[in-house]
Design an enzyme around this catalytic site. Structure first.
Site, PDB file in Angstrom:
ATOM      1  N   GLY A  10       0.749  -1.273  -0.011  1.00  0.00           N
ATOM      2  CA  GLY A  10       0.042  -0.042  -0.078  1.00  0.00           C
ATOM      3  C   GLY A  10       0.853   1.251  -0.151  1.00  0.00           C
ATOM      4  O   GLY A  10       2.152   1.230  -0.054  1.00  0.00           O
ATOM      5  N   SER A  14      -0.189   3.589   5.572  1.00  0.00           N
ATOM      6  CA  SER A  14      -1.371   2.610   5.235  1.00  0.00           C
ATOM      7  C   SER A  14      -1.445   1.667   6.487  1.00  0.00           C
ATOM      8  O   SER A  14      -2.159   0.779   6.496  1.00  0.00           O
ATOM      9  CB  SER A  14      -1.567   2.235   3.975  1.00  0.00           C
ATOM     10  OG  SER A  14      -0.430   1.535   3.796  1.00  0.00           O
ATOM     11  N   SER A  17       3.815  -1.684   7.913  1.00  0.00           N
ATOM     12  CA  SER A  17       4.610  -2.272   9.214  1.00  0.00           C
ATOM     13  C   SER A  17       3.871  -2.934  10.412  1.00  0.00           C
ATOM     14  O   SER A  17       3.957  -3.789  10.848  1.00  0.00           O
ATOM     15  CB  SER A  17       5.676  -1.187   9.648  1.00  0.00           C
ATOM     16  OG  SER A  17       6.561  -0.783   8.424  1.00  0.00           O
ATOM     17  N   ASP A  89      10.638  -5.948   5.828  1.00  0.00           N
ATOM     18  CA  ASP A  89       9.738  -4.863   5.824  1.00  0.00           C
ATOM     19  C   ASP A  89      10.792  -3.996   5.058  1.00  0.00           C
ATOM     20  O   ASP A  89      11.697  -4.160   4.672  1.00  0.00           O
ATOM     21  CB  ASP A  89      10.068  -4.200   7.423  1.00  0.00           C
ATOM     22  CG  ASP A  89       8.884  -3.074   7.386  1.00  0.00           C
ATOM     23  OD1 ASP A  89       8.224  -2.910   6.923  1.00  0.00           O
ATOM     24  OD2 ASP A  89       9.598  -2.138   8.349  1.00  0.00           O
ATOM     25  N   GLU A  90       9.894  -2.926   4.263  1.00  0.00           N
ATOM     26  CA  GLU A  90      10.398  -1.926   3.393  1.00  0.00           C
ATOM     27  C   GLU A  90      10.914  -2.852   2.459  1.00  0.00           C
ATOM     28  O   GLU A  90      12.296  -2.215   1.796  1.00  0.00           O
ATOM     29  CB  GLU A  90      11.107  -1.045   3.924  1.00  0.00           C
ATOM     30  CG  GLU A  90      10.680  -0.120   5.247  1.00  0.00           C
ATOM     31  CD  GLU A  90       9.613   0.748   4.931  1.00  0.00           C
ATOM     32  OE1 GLU A  90       9.327   1.174   3.532  1.00  0.00           O
ATOM     33  OE2 GLU A  90       9.184   1.375   5.743  1.00  0.00           O
ATOM     34  N   ALA A  91      10.219  -3.724   1.648  1.00  0.00           N
ATOM     35  CA  ALA A  91      10.823  -4.366   0.763  1.00  0.00           C
ATOM     36  C   ALA A  91      11.339  -3.708  -0.692  1.00  0.00           C
ATOM     37  O   ALA A  91      12.107  -4.048  -1.528  1.00  0.00           O
ATOM     38  CB  ALA A  91       9.969  -5.552   0.360  1.00  0.00           C
ATOM     39  N   CYS A 146      -6.721   9.934   2.592  1.00  0.00           N
ATOM     40  CA  CYS A 146      -6.145  11.000   1.584  1.00  0.00           C
ATOM     41  C   CYS A 146      -6.004  12.166   2.455  1.00  0.00           C
ATOM     42  O   CYS A 146      -7.250  12.612   3.390  1.00  0.00           O
ATOM     43  CB  CYS A 146      -7.119  11.356   0.543  1.00  0.00           C
ATOM     44  SG  CYS A 146      -6.634  12.499  -0.470  1.00  0.00           S
ATOM     45  N   CYS A 185      -5.328  10.011  -2.345  1.00  0.00           N
ATOM     46  CA  CYS A 185      -6.191   9.160  -3.179  1.00  0.00           C
ATOM     47  C   CYS A 185      -5.920   9.397  -4.581  1.00  0.00           C
ATOM     48  O   CYS A 185      -5.136  10.303  -5.023  1.00  0.00           O
ATOM     49  CB  CYS A 185      -7.692   9.399  -2.807  1.00  0.00           C
ATOM     50  SG  CYS A 185      -8.430  10.944  -3.662  1.00  0.00           S
ATOM     51  N   CYS A 188      -6.733  13.089  -5.802  1.00  0.00           N
ATOM     52  CA  CYS A 188      -6.097  14.286  -5.327  1.00  0.00           C
ATOM     53  C   CYS A 188      -4.612  14.155  -5.625  1.00  0.00           C
ATOM     54  O   CYS A 188      -4.023  15.032  -5.254  1.00  0.00           O
ATOM     55  CB  CYS A 188      -6.320  14.224  -3.906  1.00  0.00           C
ATOM     56  SG  CYS A 188      -7.992  14.507  -3.325  1.00  0.00           S
TER      57      CYS A 188
END
Length: 205
Positions: A10, A14, A17, A89-91, A146, A185, A188
């Site tokens: 995402g 979002s 983690s 994490d943070e791939a 958003c 979003c 925007c």
């Protein structure tokens, strides 16, 4: 356990983690599984040896280089021989070998959980997350709220410079938090090429 690949993806803010930590904690606490999590060494925003969510959840993690060489892969495979659940994490920051590593871990029967950004600030595929998504057995797509209209369908990470959307001349990777990014979003989100085009028009007029 049979091998399995779960991808949590995402935009920024979002809860990726947080979802990774939640899954790992539950596997450890209730599933009685051995869990090991890795994080890129470049990401030291919240902790050097933990994955930390913005809600304050934490889970111990081992730093590894963003460039996953054959030596790094070999070390991880050795370290996880008796591990059931392997998390990353943070791939989006890892080099192409992350796909080979994840595939090998799953082949060896590991349940692999990968959390990573779906897109960079341009709205394009970030790193090799697309390849990881393609090999996933399960995908959890998370959304943020958003920052402009309040919609719960925030999918993009808007990079800001002095409070305004960044143009195309910025580096792809820029570690930051709410001072540099905000969730938006699709409606925007302002694509950086639009910002750059507007600047060119202003300069030529």
């Amino acid at each position: 356990m049979s091998g399995y690949i779960l991808v949590v993806t995402g935009g920024m803010f979002s809860g990726k983690s947080e979802k990774l930590i939640d899954k790992c904690m539950k596997f450890k606490e209730y599933g009685k599984k051995k869990v090991k999590v890795y994080k890129p060494s470049c990401d030291d925003r919240f902790s050097d040896d933990e994955v930390v969510s913005r809600m304050g959840y934490r889970f111990p993690a081992t730093n590894i280089p963003e460039k996953i060489t054959n030596e790094v892969m070999h070390r991880i495979l050795l370290e996880t021989e008796d591990i059931d659940i392997v998390g990353f994490d943070e791939a989006q920051f890892y080099s192409k070998n992350i796909m080979k590593l994840v595939s090998e871990l799953a082949y060896r029967g590991k349940y692999v959980i990968i959390a990573g950004l779906n897109m960079d600030y341009r709205g394009k595929e970030f790193g090799y997350i697309g390849g990881i998504l393609a090999m996933a057995d399960e995908i959890i797509r998370l959304h943020s709220f958003c920052a402009v209209c309040g919609s719960d369908k925030g999918t993009h990470s808007q990079r800001l410079i002095n409070g305004k959307p960044a143009g195309l001349d910025e580096p792809i990777i820029l570690l930051g938090d709410s001072e540099s990014y905000e969730p938006r979003c699709r409606k925007c989100f302002v694509p950086p090429e639009k910002v750059s085009n507007e600047r060119e028009v202003q300069l030529s007029s």
